[in-house]
Scaffold this active site. Structure first.
Site, PDB file in Angstrom:
ATOM      1  N   GLY A  85      -1.547  -2.687  -7.690  1.00  0.00           N
ATOM      2  CA  GLY A  85      -1.179  -3.939  -8.352  1.00  0.00           C
ATOM      3  C   GLY A  85       0.190  -4.409  -7.911  1.00  0.00           C
ATOM      4  CG  ASN A  86       1.279  -8.188  -7.768  1.00  0.00           C
ATOM      5  OD1 ASN A  86       1.673  -8.829  -8.733  1.00  0.00           O
ATOM      6  ND2 ASN A  86       0.150  -8.482  -7.128  1.00  0.00           N
ATOM      7  NE  ARG A  87       8.280  -3.554  -9.308  1.00  0.00           N
ATOM      8  CZ  ARG A  87       8.308  -2.437 -10.002  1.00  0.00           C
ATOM      9  NH1 ARG A  87       8.105  -2.461 -11.296  1.00  0.00           N
ATOM     10  NH2 ARG A  87       8.536  -1.293  -9.400  1.00  0.00           N
TER      11      ARG A  87
END
Ligand code: C5P
Length: 415
Positions: free
Chosen positions: A216-218
Site C-alpha cells: 500500500g501507500n501512505r
C-alpha cells in the site's frame, strides 16, 4: 463588510513595482464581475501607473494618503468596509512593512484595520524574493492567516528570469474569488457545478500479496474527499471511488474499492457519464504478480520468499486517452520532488503530456515546501502551457481552487 446579496467590497492595494501595470488588468477583472473596488496605491505605485488610470478603471476616486478626506477617517473606514484586501504587486518593502505592523501610509493602515481575508501577490527580483528577510516576512504573514501567493517564475523586468514574477492577473482574480467564496460559500460558490456529473478517486490502492497482507501507500485520501465534498457543495452530482475509510462526504455517492484493477473497472464504467474526472487517488504502479491463496508462511530455513511485481494499468492515461464524452475535463494529481521549483514543474509538465490530461494538480514536495496534515500548496498546470498557483490553504481551499480551474475549462451548459 457588505450586506448579504450586495456586491463585495474589495480594497486593491497597489505596491510600487513595475508589475503595477498588470494590476490594471486585475482591476478590470474585478470590476467587470461586479466587485466594488477601492484602489489604494502607495506613493511609489503612482510612479509606475498614475492616479487617473486607477480612478477611471475603478470608477471611483483613488485614495492615496491618510490625510485626504481626514474627516472620514479613511484608514479605518476602508479596512472595516472591505470583504477582501488584495495587495498586488506586494513588493519586498510592502511585505516587510505589513509583517512588522507598520502604519506609515494609507495601505498599511488599512491592512491593520481590516478584519477580512487578505491576499498578497508578490513581485520582485529573484534575489529579493529568496532573501531570508523576505522569506521570514512571508512566513510571519502566512502564520497570521494572510494568503501570500508564490510568485510565478519567468522573465523579470530585465533580461533575467526566475521566481519573482507577479502571478497572472487571472490567477490573482481566481484566488480572490476563492477567498470571497470561502467567506460566503452559500452565496457565491454554491450552484456553479449544478447539472454536472463528476467522478473523483481518492486514497491509496492496496495490492494483495496473500489474504492478510498487501502493498500500500501512505495516501490518506483527504485531498480527494475535499475535492468530492466541494464539488457536491457547488451543486455537482458526485461519485467518489475510494479505498479510504474516511466518513462519506455529504451528498456524495461513495463506491469502495481496494486494488488498482478494481478502481479501473469502476472508473471506466462510470467515466462515460462524467463531465469531469478527477484522479486524486494514489494508484500503485505495481502489484504482486501472484496472490497466494493462503497466508505466506515462514520457511524452515528462513529464506524470505521473493515478491515479483507486474505493472498496473495507468487509469488516468486510459481515461484521458479515450474520452468517452466530448468536452470531458480530465484532471490528474502529481506529487513531485525536485532540486528546485522549476525542476518540479518540468517533471510535472512532462507527466501532464504523458498522461494526456487537461489539468495536473502538482503538490510541490521540496525546498521550502512543507506539508501540514490539513494544508496543501499546489500549482495547477494546464495542457495549454498555463501555470496556476493556488493560494496555500486547507485541502478544502485547494479543492475550491481546483474546481475554479475546472470550471474555466468546461464548455458552458446548453440553455
Ligand atoms: O505517474 P504518477 O503515479 O505520478 O501519476 C499520478 C496520477 O496518475 C494521479 O492522478 C493518479 O491517480 C494517476 N494514476 C493512475 N493509474 C496509475 C498510476 C497513477 O490513474 N497506475
Amino acid at each position: 463588510m457588505s450586506e448579504a446579496g450586495t456586491s463585495p467590497h474589495v480594497v486593491l492595494g497597489v505596491g510600487g513595482g513595475i508589475a503595477a501595470y498588470k494590476v490594471a488588468q486585475l482591476l478590470r477583472l474585478l470590476t467587470e464581475s461586479g466587485h466594488q473596488v477601492q484602489v489604494v496605491p502607495t506613493r511609489a505605485a503612482l510612479q509606475f501607473v498614475g492616479e487617473p488610470t486607477w480612478a477611471a478603471l475603478s470608477g471611483r476616486p483613488v485614495h492615496t494618503d491618510v490625510w485626504q478626506d481626514a474627516h472620514e477617517v479613511p484608514h479605518v473606514r476602508l479596512g472595516r468596509e472591505a470583504d477582501l484586501v488584495v495587495v498586488a504587486p506586494a513588493t519586498a518593502d510592502l511585505l516587510a512593512r505589513a509583517a512588522h505592523g507598520l502604519a506609515d501610509d494609507l495601505l498599511t493602515n488599512t491592512l491593520l484595520t481590516a478584519r477580512c481575508p487578505v491576499l498578497m501577490a508578490p513581485a520582485m527580483h529573484t534575489e529579493m524574493w529568496e532573501h531570508p528577510a523576505t522569506q521570514a516576512n512571508v512566513a510571519t504573514l502566512r502564520a497570521r492567516g494572510v494568503v501570500v501567493l508564490d510568485p510565478a517564475s519567468g522573465r523579470l523586468t530585465g533580461a533575467d528570469t526566475g521566481p519573482g514574477r507577479l502571478p497572472e492577473p487571472e490567477d490573482i482574480y481566481a484566488a480572490s474569488r476563492a477567498l470571497l467564496e470561502q467567506d460566503a460559500p452559500d452565496e457565491a460558490a454554491a450552484g456553479d457545478l449544478a447539472g454536472r456529473t463528476v467522478l473523483v478517486t481518492a486514497g491509496g490502492t492496496r495490492e494483495p500479496l496473500d489474504p492478510v497482507r498487501f502493498l500500500g501507500n501512505r495516501s490518506s485520501g483527504k485531498q480527494g474527499y475535499a475535492i468530492a465534498a466541494v464539488a457536491a457543495s457547488r451543486g455537482a452530482q458526485v461519485v467518489l471511488v475510494t479505498t479510504s475509510s474516511l466518513p462519506d462526504p455529504d451528498g456524495v455517492q461513495v463506491l469502495r474499492v481496494e486494488t488498482a484493477e478494481q478502481m479501473r473497472q469502476v472508473v471506466l464504467d462510470r467515466a462515460p457519464a462524467a463531465d469531469v474526472v478527477v484522479m486524486a487517488a494514489a494508484v500503485a504502479d505495481f502489484r504482486p504478480a501472484d496472490v497466494a491463496d493462503h497466508k505466506i508462511k515462514k520457511t524452515d530455513d528462513d529464506t524470505p520468499p521473493p515478491i515479483v511485481l507486474v505493472r498496473n494499468p495507468d487509469i488516468l492515461a486510459e481515461v484521458a486517452g479515450h474520452r468517452a464524452r466530448p468536452g470531458q475535463v480530465v484532471v490528474g494529481f502529481a506529487a513531485e520532488t525536485g532540486d528546485s521549483t522549476s525542476a518540479v514543474l518540468d517533471y510535472a509538465r512532462a507527466k501532464l503530456a504523458r498522461k494526456g490530461c487537461d489539468l495536473l494538480v502538482v503538490n510541490e514536495v521540496g525546498v521550502d515546501k512543507t506539508f501540514g496534515a490539513d494544508h496543501n500548496t499546489v500549482v495547477v498546470l494546464d495542457r495549454d502551457g498555463g501555470e496556476h498557483p493556488i493560494a496555500r490553504g486547507t485541502k478544502a481551499d485547494v479543492a475550491q481552487g481546483v474546481w475554479n480551474m475546472v470550471l474555466s475549462r468546461l464548455a458552458p451548459r446548453a440553455g
